[in-house]
Design a protein around this motif. Structure first.
Motif, PDB file in Angstrom:
ATOM      1  N   GLY A 195     -41.842 -47.157  -6.768  1.00 24.98           N
ATOM      2  CA  GLY A 195     -41.211 -47.500  -8.082  1.00 24.98           C
ATOM      3  C   GLY A 195     -40.556 -48.962  -8.071  1.00 24.98           C
ATOM      4  O   GLY A 195     -40.035 -49.297  -9.103  1.00 24.98           O
ATOM      5  N   ALA A 197     -41.089 -53.277  -8.348  1.00 25.61           N
ATOM      6  CA  ALA A 197     -41.728 -54.027  -8.891  1.00 25.61           C
ATOM      7  C   ALA A 197     -42.202 -55.134  -7.761  1.00 25.61           C
ATOM      8  O   ALA A 197     -41.515 -55.866  -7.425  1.00 25.61           O
ATOM      9  N   SER A 222     -42.456 -49.556 -17.289  1.00 26.29           N
ATOM     10  CA  SER A 222     -42.091 -48.309 -16.572  1.00 26.29           C
ATOM     11  C   SER A 222     -40.924 -47.576 -17.659  1.00 26.29           C
ATOM     12  O   SER A 222     -40.246 -48.413 -18.023  1.00 26.29           O
ATOM     13  N   GLY A 223     -41.113 -46.254 -17.362  1.00 29.57           N
ATOM     14  CA  GLY A 223     -40.183 -45.547 -18.417  1.00 29.57           C
ATOM     15  C   GLY A 223     -40.863 -45.423 -19.833  1.00 29.57           C
ATOM     16  O   GLY A 223     -40.142 -44.648 -20.493  1.00 29.57           O
ATOM     17  N   THR A 225     -44.276 -44.396 -22.370  1.00 23.50           N
ATOM     18  CA  THR A 225     -45.840 -43.850 -22.419  1.00 23.50           C
ATOM     19  C   THR A 225     -46.488 -44.350 -23.646  1.00 23.50           C
ATOM     20  O   THR A 225     -45.822 -44.849 -24.726  1.00 23.50           O
ATOM     21  N   VAL A 255     -50.983 -45.004  -9.407  1.00 20.93           N
ATOM     22  CA  VAL A 255     -49.830 -45.451  -9.705  1.00 20.93           C
ATOM     23  C   VAL A 255     -49.614 -46.908  -9.946  1.00 20.93           C
ATOM     24  O   VAL A 255     -49.102 -47.451 -11.085  1.00 20.93           O
ATOM     25  N   PRO A 258     -51.313 -47.707 -13.660  1.00 24.36           N
ATOM     26  CA  PRO A 258     -50.402 -46.503 -14.239  1.00 24.36           C
ATOM     27  C   PRO A 258     -51.143 -45.707 -15.404  1.00 24.36           C
ATOM     28  O   PRO A 258     -50.394 -45.570 -16.206  1.00 24.36           O
ATOM     29  N   ARG A 261     -49.171 -43.137 -17.415  1.00 22.74           N
ATOM     30  CA  ARG A 261     -48.282 -43.385 -18.475  1.00 22.74           C
ATOM     31  C   ARG A 261     -48.874 -42.907 -19.645  1.00 22.74           C
ATOM     32  O   ARG A 261     -48.519 -43.321 -20.834  1.00 22.74           O
ATOM     33  N   LEU A 282     -43.713 -38.480 -11.947  1.00 19.58           N
ATOM     34  CA  LEU A 282     -43.491 -39.719 -12.116  1.00 19.58           C
ATOM     35  C   LEU A 282     -42.863 -40.201 -13.463  1.00 19.58           C
ATOM     36  O   LEU A 282     -42.110 -40.856 -13.381  1.00 19.58           O
ATOM     37  N   GLU A 286     -39.485 -42.169 -13.985  1.00 19.48           N
ATOM     38  CA  GLU A 286     -39.432 -43.359 -14.547  1.00 19.48           C
ATOM     39  C   GLU A 286     -38.586 -43.504 -15.697  1.00 19.48           C
ATOM     40  O   GLU A 286     -37.801 -44.161 -16.056  1.00 19.48           O
ATOM     41  N   SER A 287     -38.621 -42.290 -16.477  1.00 18.26           N
ATOM     42  CA  SER A 287     -37.705 -42.274 -17.720  1.00 18.26           C
ATOM     43  C   SER A 287     -36.348 -42.193 -17.525  1.00 18.26           C
ATOM     44  O   SER A 287     -35.542 -42.685 -18.299  1.00 18.26           O
TER      45      SER A 287
END
Length: 293
Positions: A195, A197, A222-223, A225, A255, A258, A261, A282, A286-287
């Motif tokens: 996770g 960067a 990230s987090g 969708t 991943v 991604p 997502r 995942l 992320e959320s």
């Protein structure tokens, strides 16, 4: 000769019923039947060049030029896989000279036509198994960058997937920590799976549309969708949700690209190459803003 062939293709496409009332479908049929230029295509279907460009991309996810290039590349791939002579395969696919496929097609094949026909024969692929926060991962790379990240606990099954993808390449398993080329790339993948960067060099091999989808996936924060339909709309191709789902399914780099997502429009998970539990985990991590534990 080519002009005459295109003229015949246009007359044939006009005569084939379903496309007659739909200029975009007619344009697609003309591209399938020959190699009309954009101005020629525009005149044949009765749309301005700019309108044709915008509308065709919105409908099919590609410009007319990209659609034609993809059609030719598909024909070349099929001929090469059948073992046809390279020169004949190039000519039949519509490439005027071998240089044209090396300029435009080889990058999408991921290797030269000769190597592609031979199942990746002569391509060097180094790979290693590494334990990450998501469990065991196989990381494979060419000189251009990471070409595969597969997740799974069965080492033999992971290796079999790699060999299926590159059946005749020179596959070299190495200890990640002892190979100065592979080691930093494996570390970068492990960081990405955790996770963090990091910059991961990639060698993504796919069609023009698949690459557009994969590029769009890497822009989803990230987090967050997106639905398949939303991703298709962001590409200017709102009717291409199924093609987007297919491109996600063809993603070989877990991943880092991604595809987890992307979900269905009703909020349900949808499919995932590495299983729904991995996808659910995942997204949950992320959320919450947490790295996988």
């Amino acid at each position: 000769m080519r002009v005459a062939e295109n003229g015949k293709a246009q007359r044939r496409a006009r005569a084939e019923g379903p496309a007659a009332g739909d200029p975009l479908e007619q344009a697609r049929r003309l591209l399938d039947a020959g190699e009309p230029g954009l101005a020629e295509l525009s005149a044949a279907v009765g749309l301005s060049v700019s309108h044709l460009q915008r509308s065709f991309r919105r409908r099919f996810g590609l410009s007319p030029a990209d659609y034609l290039a993809q059609r030719k590349l598909g024909s070349l791939r099929a001929s090469l896989r059948e073992g046809r002579d390279i020169s004949a395969a190039l000519y039949d696919a519509g490439y005027g000279s071998p240089s044209r496929v090396y300029e435009t097609g080889a990058a999408r094949l991921g290797m030269t036509p000769a190597r592609y026909r031979a199942g990746g024969d002569g391509e060097d692929v180094r790979w290693s198994l590494v334990y990450t926060v998501l469990g065991q991962a196989l990381v494979a790379t060419t000189q251009r960058g990471i070409c595969m990240v597969e997740l799974g606990e069965d080492a033999d099954a992971l290796e079999a997937r790699l060999r299926d993808e590159f059946p005749r390449a020179r596959l070299q398993r190495v200890d990640a920590g002892r190979d100065e080329f592979l080691a930093p790339r494996v570390r970068a993948v492990a960081e990405a799976l955790a996770g963090n960067a990091v910059e991961v060099p990639l060698a993504l091999v796919g069609t023009a549309f698949q690459k557009r989808v994969w590029d769009a996936l890497m822009k989803i924060p990230s987090g967050q969708t997106r639905s398949y339909a939303e991703l298709a709309a962001s590409l200017g191709a709102p009717r291409a949700a199924r093609a987007v789902a297919s491109a996600c399914a063809r993603n070989r780099v877990a991943v880092v690209v991604p595809c987890h997502r992307v979900i269905r429009g009703d909020g349900s998970l949808g499919g995932y190459r590495w299983g729904p539990d991995v996808k659910r985990g995942l997204l949950a991590r992320e959320s919450s803003g947490q790295a996988p534990a």
